[in-house]
Write an enzyme that holds these catalytic residues in place. Structure first.
Site, mmCIF file in Angstrom:
data_model
loop_
_atom_site.group_PDB
_atom_site.id
_atom_site.type_symbol
_atom_site.label_atom_id
_atom_site.label_comp_id
_atom_site.label_asym_id
_atom_site.label_seq_id
_atom_site.Cartn_x
_atom_site.Cartn_y
_atom_site.Cartn_z
ATOM 1 C CE LYS A 177 3.913 7.755 5.318
ATOM 2 N NZ LYS A 177 3.610 8.686 4.209
ATOM 3 C CG ASP A 231 3.546 10.823 -3.034
ATOM 4 O OD1 ASP A 231 3.413 10.512 -1.848
ATOM 5 O OD2 ASP A 231 4.501 11.518 -3.438
ATOM 6 C CE LYS A 249 4.776 7.213 -2.072
ATOM 7 N NZ LYS A 249 4.119 7.685 -0.856
ATOM 8 C CE LYS A 256 -3.848 2.149 0.101
ATOM 9 N NZ LYS A 256 -3.319 2.849 -1.106
ATOM 10 C CG ASN A 258 -4.022 16.439 -1.034
ATOM 11 O OD1 ASN A 258 -2.877 16.032 -0.899
ATOM 12 N ND2 ASN A 258 -5.088 15.795 -0.612
#
Ligand code: GLU
Length: 465
Positions: A126, A178, A138, A102, A252
């Site tokens: 994380k 991202d 990632k 993830k 964001n």
């Protein structure tokens, strides 16, 4: 595997970790961002090895620093001028100990294997801290969506997904956004995955609510970073209300951190982008925040327009950044770096300390250099590391996976309540691990230790794989 419970002497534990760092430095001298992220974590883990000698025997650390697999592929597409373009696409599937891989996708010209390995490595800890059943990955491409038409971005996303689709799945690997990948890109990627596989599943998160996305996912990273800052402040007997805050970035994370800070009574006086920064001493209010949302999310314009639109605002172009010290030279009590890695170095940290900063909460991934983080530590500034402070985004991604799997849809308030609870637990994990392992108040070490412990336990249970 040995079942010994013997402990390791403190000097041996330090020596062992130093040896692992040294061998990584030799093997990956060409991957500075990955080495930085690995060093930052590993140098805090020796107290864990003192207590859990089996981790060393089972080579947990040596295995954890190597991704399960790395996929690198060509992305060929046709731009608006009918020219063929070629980019490089990546997916680093780092760890599946706690759940499906993830983590987000980044589209930016600076994307390379070192950057994605640093991001994927951070994601392990994380995601573990969120207590959600998610592993870590990632990916992305060296593609720059800036200035491209919607159609060009769509064609790129479709070409990218043509290859990525075979490597992901709602129980295998669930990408999200991202830098450079927002709901527009996630929408195109999701639509094309569905077309290719003829299957509607929660294979990506960060989808628009109309495509099955969770409410509050867009806001979650920024809101979570503020909740984490609030946790740190309240543990030290104060709060966010009335504080002056400096925020960098205007994507964001920055926008929704600003919104939440403002709602909770803080005054945000800066924002930035790759063209420079604005200083608005009066602070952003709801109307100004709406302007920034429209500017950045709809028109994709430059932050300098903010200074043209509102009175009393100073715009400082990037060319003067060095001389002025950027946003970090603006006196404040709270600093939220929400732009990108290594945006806040030791000299910026010293400026912030001189300017009276009390707490730093990292909205971006690794925005502070190791020296900057050390400077905050020495000055007694509360420091929320990104892998804890910005985990609200991936946590709500996990809540999106749950909603998709259950074919349910939660209200904004239900998601916000869960987000707050998760951020509170993350803070407690950092605090408790820091205290238990002899570094009270050091939330960076606490985050690393607590995240590592969970993954190490899962790895031991799952055997040598
Ligand atoms: N890219 C975000 C992060 O750095 C979010 C990842 C996700 O939602 O999967 O955590």
């Amino acid at each position: 595997m040995s079942a010994t419970t013997a402990v390791l002497a403190a000097t041996d534990a330090r020596g062992y970790v130093a040896d692992v760092i040294a061998s990584l430095e030799t093997a990956h001298a060409d991957q500075p961002e990955f080495l930085q992220a690995a060093r930052e974590v590993l140098q805090t883990l020796h107290p864990v090895f003192e207590r859990h000698a089996t981790y060393r025997q089972n080579k947990i650390l040596e295995r954890l620093v190597v991704p399960d697999r790395m996929i690198i592929f060509r992305v060929a597409w046709i731009d608006d001028h009918e020219e063929v373009q070629v980019n490089t696409g990546y997916r680093v599937q780092f760890s599946s100990s706690l759940g499906p891989y993830k983590g987000g996708l980044r589209f930016h010209p600076t994307v390379n294997l070192s950057v994605l390995k640093f991001l994927g490595f951070e994601q392990i800890f994380k995601n573990a801290l969120t207590d959600q059943p998610i592993g870590a990955g990632k990916g992305g491409a060296d593609f720059d969506p800036k200035g491209k038409s919607d159609h060009a971005v769509m064609r790129f996303c479709q070409a990218f997904m043509t290859e990525l689709a075979r490597h992901i799945g709602s129980r295998t690997d669930v990408p999200a956004g991202d830098i450079g990948v927002g709901s527009r890109e996630v929408g195109y990627l999701f639509g094309y995955y569905k077309k290719l596989l003829n299957r509607w599943t929660g294979v990506l998160t960060g989808k628009s609510p109309y495509s099955g996305g969770s409410l509050l996912r867009t806001e979650a990273t920024g809101y979570g970073t503020v909740y984490f800052a609030g946790e740190m402040l309240s543990a030290s007997g104060s709060g966010l209300d009335g504080r002056t805050a400096v925020v960098s970035g205007s994507g964001n994370v920055a926008i929704y951190a600003t919104e939440k800070l403002t709602q909770l009574g803080a005054r945000v006086v800066t924002l930035s982008d790759s063209s420079g920064f604005i200083h608005d001493p009066a602070g952003l209010d709801a109307e100004k925040i709406e302007f920034v949302k429209e500017l950045k999310e709809v028109r994709r314009g430059r932050i300098s327009e903010y200074a043209e639109r509102f009175e009393g605002v100073r715009f400082v172009p990037l060319s003067e950044y060095e001389v002025t010290g950027g946003v970090w030279a603006v006196p404040c009590e709270l600093a939220l770096p929400c732009a990108t890695q290594n945006e806040l170095d030791a000299s910026a940290a010293h400026r912030l300390i001189e300017g009276g900063v009390r707490a730093v909460s990292e909205g971006a991934n690794m925005p502070c250099t190791i020296d900057a983080a050390e400077a905050f530590h020495e000055a007694g500034v509360l420091f929320g590391p990104g892998k804890a402070a910005n985990a609200g985004g991936v946590a709500v991604s996990s809540l999106e996976m749950t909603q998709n799997a259950q074919r349910e849809r939660w209200t904004r308030d239900q998601v916000d309540e869960r987000l707050r609870a998760i951020m509170h637990r993350i803070f407690e994990h950092c605090q408790d691990a820091a205290t238990e392992y002899g570094v009270p108040g050091d939330y960076a070490s606490g985050a690393n230790i607590a995240g590592f412990y969970k993954v190490a336990e899962a790895m031991e249970a799952q055997g040598v794989v």
